[in-house]
Design an enzyme around this catalytic site. Sequence first.
Site, PDB file in Angstrom:
ATOM      1  N   LYS A 115       0.806  -1.230   0.000  1.00  0.00           N
ATOM      2  CA  LYS A 115       0.000   0.000   0.000  1.00  0.00           C
ATOM      3  C   LYS A 115       0.836   1.276   0.000  1.00  0.00           C
ATOM      4  O   LYS A 115       0.401   2.289  -0.548  1.00  0.00           O
ATOM      5  CB  LYS A 115      -0.976  -0.012   1.179  1.00  0.00           C
ATOM      6  CG  LYS A 115      -2.094  -1.014   0.980  1.00  0.00           C
ATOM      7  CD  LYS A 115      -3.140  -0.943   2.066  1.00  0.00           C
ATOM      8  CE  LYS A 115      -4.221  -1.979   1.776  1.00  0.00           C
ATOM      9  NZ  LYS A 115      -5.277  -2.003   2.765  1.00  0.00           N
ATOM     10  N   GLU A 199      -2.048   6.774   7.905  1.00  0.00           N
ATOM     11  CA  GLU A 199      -2.774   7.686   7.024  1.00  0.00           C
ATOM     12  C   GLU A 199      -3.615   8.578   7.888  1.00  0.00           C
ATOM     13  O   GLU A 199      -4.038   8.159   8.966  1.00  0.00           O
ATOM     14  CB  GLU A 199      -3.779   6.875   6.172  1.00  0.00           C
ATOM     15  CG  GLU A 199      -3.285   6.463   4.828  1.00  0.00           C
ATOM     16  CD  GLU A 199      -4.354   5.666   4.070  1.00  0.00           C
ATOM     17  OE1 GLU A 199      -5.548   5.759   4.397  1.00  0.00           O
ATOM     18  OE2 GLU A 199      -3.952   4.949   3.160  1.00  0.00           O
ATOM     19  N   ARG A 290      -7.485  -7.579  -9.051  1.00  0.00           N
ATOM     20  CA  ARG A 290      -8.198  -8.840  -9.291  1.00  0.00           C
ATOM     21  C   ARG A 290      -9.669  -8.527  -9.487  1.00  0.00           C
ATOM     22  O   ARG A 290     -10.082  -7.381  -9.332  1.00  0.00           O
ATOM     23  CB  ARG A 290      -8.046  -9.731  -8.055  1.00  0.00           C
ATOM     24  CG  ARG A 290      -8.458  -8.947  -6.809  1.00  0.00           C
ATOM     25  CD  ARG A 290      -8.540  -9.762  -5.570  1.00  0.00           C
ATOM     26  NE  ARG A 290      -8.645  -8.939  -4.389  1.00  0.00           N
ATOM     27  CZ  ARG A 290      -9.739  -8.382  -3.917  1.00  0.00           C
ATOM     28  NH1 ARG A 290     -10.884  -8.559  -4.546  1.00  0.00           N
ATOM     29  NH2 ARG A 290      -9.728  -7.635  -2.829  1.00  0.00           N
TER      30      ARG A 290
HETATM   31  P1  ADP Z   1      -8.482  -3.374   2.628  1.00  0.00           P
HETATM   32  O1  ADP Z   1      -7.236  -3.654   1.837  1.00  0.00           O
HETATM   33  O2  ADP Z   1      -8.591  -4.227   3.839  1.00  0.00           O
HETATM   34  O3  ADP Z   1      -9.696  -3.344   1.769  1.00  0.00           O
HETATM   35  P2  ADP Z   1      -8.596  -0.463   2.641  1.00  0.00           P
HETATM   36  O4  ADP Z   1      -7.362   0.357   2.655  1.00  0.00           O
HETATM   37  O5  ADP Z   1      -9.302  -0.589   1.339  1.00  0.00           O
HETATM   38  O6  ADP Z   1      -8.251  -1.905   3.213  1.00  0.00           O
HETATM   39  O7  ADP Z   1      -9.607   0.075   3.736  1.00  0.00           O
HETATM   40  C1  ADP Z   1     -10.785  -0.632   4.091  1.00  0.00           C
HETATM   41  C2  ADP Z   1     -11.809   0.320   4.685  1.00  0.00           C
HETATM   42  O8  ADP Z   1     -11.262   0.979   5.850  1.00  0.00           O
HETATM   43  C3  ADP Z   1     -12.223   1.459   3.775  1.00  0.00           C
HETATM   44  O9  ADP Z   1     -13.274   1.075   2.909  1.00  0.00           O
HETATM   45  C4  ADP Z   1     -12.638   2.530   4.755  1.00  0.00           C
HETATM   46  O10 ADP Z   1     -13.956   2.333   5.224  1.00  0.00           O
HETATM   47  C5  ADP Z   1     -11.682   2.333   5.903  1.00  0.00           C
HETATM   48  N1  ADP Z   1     -10.506   3.224   5.754  1.00  0.00           N
HETATM   49  C6  ADP Z   1      -9.307   2.889   5.238  1.00  0.00           C
HETATM   50  N2  ADP Z   1      -8.459   3.930   5.241  1.00  0.00           N
HETATM   51  C7  ADP Z   1      -9.133   4.965   5.786  1.00  0.00           C
HETATM   52  C8  ADP Z   1      -8.798   6.344   6.081  1.00  0.00           C
HETATM   53  N3  ADP Z   1      -7.599   6.835   5.822  1.00  0.00           N
HETATM   54  N4  ADP Z   1      -9.755   7.114   6.646  1.00  0.00           N
HETATM   55  C9  ADP Z   1     -10.981   6.613   6.915  1.00  0.00           C
HETATM   56  N5  ADP Z   1     -11.351   5.356   6.681  1.00  0.00           N
HETATM   57  C10 ADP Z   1     -10.457   4.517   6.110  1.00  0.00           C
END
Ligand code: ADP
Length: 471
Positions: A115, A199, A290
């Site tokens: 990431k 983040e 994917r």
């Molecule tokens: P994964 O790889 O597990 O899908 P993500 O990075 O896509 O992880 O994050 C999953 C969920 O977590 C997002 O859909 C969101 O709801 C929450 N999330 C992730 N990063 C943030 C952020 N910086 N601020 C707020 N919510 C976040």
Amino acid sequence: MIKKILIANRGEIAVRIVRACAEMGIRSVAIYSEADRHALHVKRADEAHSIGEDPLAGYLNPRALVNLAVETGCDALHPGYGFLSENAELAEICAERGIKFIGPSAEVIRRMGDKTEARRSMMAAGVPCTPGTEGNVADLAEALREAERIGYPVMLKATSGGGGRGIRRCNSRDELEQAFPRVISEATKAFGSAEVFLEKCIVNPKHIEAQILADSFGNTVHLFERDCSIQRRNQKLIEIAPSPQLTPEQRAYIGDLAVRAAKAVGYENAGTVEFLLADGEVYFMEMNTRVQVEHTITEEITGIDIVREQIRIASGLELSVKQEDIIHRGFALQFRINAEDPKNNFLPSFGKITRYYAPGGPGVRTDTAIYTGYTIPPYYDSMCLKLIVWALTWEEALDRGLRALDDMRVQGVRTTAPYYQEILRNPEFRSGQFNTSFVESHPELTQYSIKRNPSHLAIAIATAIAAHAGL
Ligand code: ADP
Ligand code: ADP
Ligand code: MG
């Protein structure tokens, strides 16, 4: 053209891929662990091969899977989602052994699976990202320093994370101190990597993701977006396409950003670019290299068969659609029917399906591998069925969702279906304006009482009275 595909997966997505193969005149090869001997993907594929006693080891062994693909005369391998779908080594071994991996290159999988690396690539391409650390944080001291700089609340995230795991919101220094060792241990166990980064936490964002397709001729298109804001513990429950909360301008902007992101890394095949939206700002979050669980709703609104496109792209064919020809029509919702008890903190409810009736009628689709008499094994995901509804308008799609959930019978295990009916009746959800905190801020929706839909009874009585009165 690809002639025979090894499906390196199980359950509903394996069935989904078998269906695409059947329609394209391609032979399909299923694999199964002992626990999956009676699974539907095994019955539906042209051939099925055992991958051993262990419920998981066989699905997670890239070398053995590619060997099996070679031995069974396959020329391609489809990884589905989950398992090894984002494992660069699998793509590499496939390339070595002359098996076409149905997905992007190993290099792209590696780059986007990390990431922080993905964030760097996106920033270089001018795609806006959430504010955060440049790379991984080495230790707690660095995390605390960086969190001060970014400003609380922050999200502590596993660099190789997925499936909503390895993510923790930290509102203060204390919370970060506590979460730090936990997220590291969770990440090590789940993803085999202790790397974490920070983040800025975007407060009450909408999760909006864009589906892209890219062929080997440099054509990259987007298939509009999906709204996955209805989540519990960062895991998606209900997905919607298109998002009812975007303007056409925002929609076009996000689609273009996703295409730019894909082109910047030389992406090939189907992929999803995930963004967070808040206060009119769009932030890149991650890319999934994917097919996604929720690809179905994009298929419903565009009419494009995404798995078919994946196979065509891997066969070296051009995309069968151009951006200007891709249109979206109506609204589609997908309900992830999980074998879980919403009234009991979503506790998994594995066991035998004593009775299953699929819902039907116009605009209804089910993607599942369950059948009456099937026992859901405890080793895998609790998602046992995807119910997808489509209708021309948002309101009709909601009503169709309620009706289809009411039509469906899954007995023998508890499921999330009645909980989704509560969500569909909720005025805030129906207004089409919600964010990722919806589920958490509506705990009352899990306190339903299980009864047949009373409004339908009321309607039936009113109709009977009206008919009797000659109205
Ligand atoms: P994964 O790889 O597990 O899908 P993500 O990075 O896509 O992880 O994050 C999953 C969920 O977590 C997002 O859909 C969101 O709801 C929450 N999330 C992730 N990063 C943030 C952020 N910086 N601020 C707020 N919510 C976040
Ligand atoms: P077995 O040889 O294991 O008995 P069957 O083909 O008889 O396998 O199917 C067992 C169960 O799987 C039955 O309940 C049947 O209804 C279900 N099943 C088999 N094929 C399909 C299919 N194509 N779609 C839905 N259910 C199926
Ligand atoms: Mg994600």
